[in-house]
Design an enzyme around this catalytic site. Sequence first.
Site, PDB file in Angstrom:
ATOM      1  N   HIS A  32       0.801  -1.229   0.000  1.00 48.19           N
ATOM      2  CA  HIS A  32       0.000   0.000   0.000  1.00 48.19           C
ATOM      3  C   HIS A  32       0.832   1.276   0.000  1.00 48.19           C
ATOM      4  O   HIS A  32       0.283   2.368  -0.045  1.00 48.19           O
ATOM      5  CB  HIS A  32      -0.962   0.026   1.180  1.00 48.19           C
ATOM      6  CG  HIS A  32      -0.275   0.320   2.491  1.00 48.19           C
ATOM      7  ND1 HIS A  32       0.534  -0.576   3.120  1.00 48.19           N
ATOM      8  CD2 HIS A  32      -0.272   1.432   3.258  1.00 48.19           C
ATOM      9  CE1 HIS A  32       1.006  -0.037   4.228  1.00 48.19           C
ATOM     10  NE2 HIS A  32       0.534   1.190   4.344  1.00 48.19           N
TER      11      HIS A  32
HETATM   12  C1  UD1 Z   1      -2.112   5.729   5.749  1.00 44.24           C
HETATM   13  C2  UD1 Z   1      -0.788   6.188   6.346  1.00 44.24           C
HETATM   14  C3  UD1 Z   1       0.242   5.079   6.248  1.00 44.24           C
HETATM   15  C4  UD1 Z   1      -0.279   3.785   6.829  1.00 44.24           C
HETATM   16  C5  UD1 Z   1      -1.604   3.439   6.170  1.00 44.24           C
HETATM   17  C6  UD1 Z   1      -2.183   2.188   6.774  1.00 44.24           C
HETATM   18  C7  UD1 Z   1      -0.227   8.564   6.162  1.00 44.24           C
HETATM   19  C8  UD1 Z   1       0.596   9.553   5.432  1.00 44.24           C
HETATM   20  N1  UD1 Z   1      -0.233   7.323   5.649  1.00 44.24           N
HETATM   21  O1  UD1 Z   1      -1.906   5.541   4.361  1.00 44.24           O
HETATM   22  O2  UD1 Z   1       1.403   5.447   6.952  1.00 44.24           O
HETATM   23  O3  UD1 Z   1       0.655   2.762   6.592  1.00 44.24           O
HETATM   24  O4  UD1 Z   1      -2.513   4.535   6.375  1.00 44.24           O
HETATM   25  O5  UD1 Z   1      -3.365   1.818   6.159  1.00 44.24           O
HETATM   26  O6  UD1 Z   1      -0.813   8.891   7.168  1.00 44.24           O
HETATM   27  N2  UD1 Z   1      -9.354   5.350   1.825  1.00 44.24           N
HETATM   28  C9  UD1 Z   1     -10.523   4.638   1.884  1.00 44.24           C
HETATM   29  N3  UD1 Z   1     -11.080   4.397   3.110  1.00 44.24           N
HETATM   30  C10 UD1 Z   1     -10.515   4.851   4.260  1.00 44.24           C
HETATM   31  C11 UD1 Z   1      -9.340   5.596   4.179  1.00 44.24           C
HETATM   32  C12 UD1 Z   1      -8.759   5.824   2.960  1.00 44.24           C
HETATM   33  O7  UD1 Z   1     -11.059   4.203   0.885  1.00 44.24           O
HETATM   34  O8  UD1 Z   1     -11.082   4.593   5.342  1.00 44.24           O
HETATM   35  C13 UD1 Z   1      -8.732   5.587   0.504  1.00 44.24           C
HETATM   36  C14 UD1 Z   1      -8.960   6.998   0.039  1.00 44.24           C
HETATM   37  O9  UD1 Z   1      -9.242   6.987  -1.306  1.00 44.24           O
HETATM   38  C15 UD1 Z   1      -7.621   7.682   0.275  1.00 44.24           C
HETATM   39  C16 UD1 Z   1      -6.640   6.516   0.146  1.00 44.24           C
HETATM   40  O10 UD1 Z   1      -7.343   5.368   0.611  1.00 44.24           O
HETATM   41  O11 UD1 Z   1      -7.398   8.694  -0.630  1.00 44.24           O
HETATM   42  C17 UD1 Z   1      -5.408   6.706   0.993  1.00 44.24           C
HETATM   43  O12 UD1 Z   1      -5.755   7.005   2.357  1.00 44.24           O
HETATM   44  P1  UD1 Z   1      -4.765   7.877   3.277  1.00 44.24           P
HETATM   45  O13 UD1 Z   1      -5.276   7.909   4.675  1.00 44.24           O
HETATM   46  O14 UD1 Z   1      -4.490   9.183   2.615  1.00 44.24           O
HETATM   47  O15 UD1 Z   1      -3.414   7.104   3.233  1.00 44.24           O
HETATM   48  P2  UD1 Z   1      -3.114   5.546   3.341  1.00 44.24           P
HETATM   49  O16 UD1 Z   1      -2.578   5.110   2.035  1.00 44.24           O
HETATM   50  O17 UD1 Z   1      -4.287   4.818   3.899  1.00 44.24           O
END
Ligand code: UD1
Length: 361
Positions: free
Chosen positions: A207
């Site tokens: 991821h």
């Molecule tokens: C975040 C953390 C990362 C951690 C990971 C664990 C940061 C910078 N990154 O990354 O360190 O390893 O979480 O999972 O804080 N999304 C959903 N549902 C959710 C949340 C997110 O669909 O509940 C999708 C959204 O489209 C979003 C993308 O996932 O844009 C990324 O989510 P984001 O929280 O920005 O970063 P992660 O890749 O999850």
Amino acid sequence: MLHVLHVVGARPNFPKVAPIMRAMARRPAAFRQTLVHTGQHYDQRLSDVFFQDLALPQPDIYLGVGSGTHAQQTARIMLAFEEVLLHARPDLVIVVGDVNSTLACALVCAKLGVRLAHVEAGLRSFDRTMPEEINRVVTDQLADLLFTPSPDADANLLREGIAPERIHRVGNVMIDSLLQALPLAAQRPILAQLALQPRTYGLVTLHRPANVDDPAVLQPLLTALEQIGRDLPLIFPVHPRTRQRLADLPPLPAGLRLIEPLGYLDFLQLTRQARLVLTDSGGLQEESSVLGVPCLTLRSTTERPITVTHGTNRVVGTQPDAILAAAAEVLSRPLPAPARIPGWDGHAAERVVEALLRISA
Ligand code: UD1
């Protein structure tokens, strides 16, 4: 009585906060606790299920910030958390790990002069293109108390000029959760549900933006996994970020079985029975080491070098040839012994609490 405000935001935060809250709850005369969930992760599968699996109390305050660019997400958390802090006026805020919620809340504490503790302090990949590395470096500079999991973390902090009296090596709180949850995980029927036998499959997670956001990196990674999957079926619980990127690529081959993200207990059970883990996660390098499952880290760096020197982890990068060679070698050998790392013993949260009681006495 110390009023402690805990921050959680994203999936890896939950198993770190749960044991600390439990340890404080055992001393009701010493601690009053407030739990704030920023809402960085909001899906049932990335958040709610962890509250059930880890017996975390429901958040007292939910900020509901959701997804966005780094600046948007960090800024929204800061705006909402400032209101919370002005109102709640805790004696201490505890942030864990290295996600955007960690950094955003640390910044607000520093500006408002609220005491801040960082749990899992001092980890460094020395790769500042990783968003988490920026979060780690800045949070550690801002924190009054730094609780570290390993000697390498202490050394990193000292090198960055952190005063030794602010550093407390407590061990690994996430391993507290793991050891506590093992008996429950063992009862989960997840292997049967997926028609898997112990030690006959590999577990994949991917991821990191550096691995999944660029098809020129992701596609060769998938090709390597597909080749490994011909001999060892691979189960791949897919993070939402990765799911979005996979939608832009050709359909995946059969050796790689995609499933929805799993809860804490199901994932733990799947990890402990796996023959091999292939991942770009940080926490999974630690969990697989403690469980005695070989781990290939599909990155060029790790912020958790102790999992390489004392655990089952190998940092193999993202080139298919290197991944295939490492997988073949690992699969030709018997399973390694579970790592025994000082402080990764199920009592790290207890040591956090003892240190806080000592300091605030
Ligand atoms: C975040 C953390 C990362 C951690 C990971 C664990 C940061 C910078 N990154 O990354 O360190 O390893 O979480 O999972 O804080 N999304 C959903 N549902 C959710 C949340 C997110 O669909 O509940 C999708 C959204 O489209 C979003 C993308 O996932 O844009 C990324 O989510 P984001 O929280 O920005 O970063 P992660 O890749 O999850």
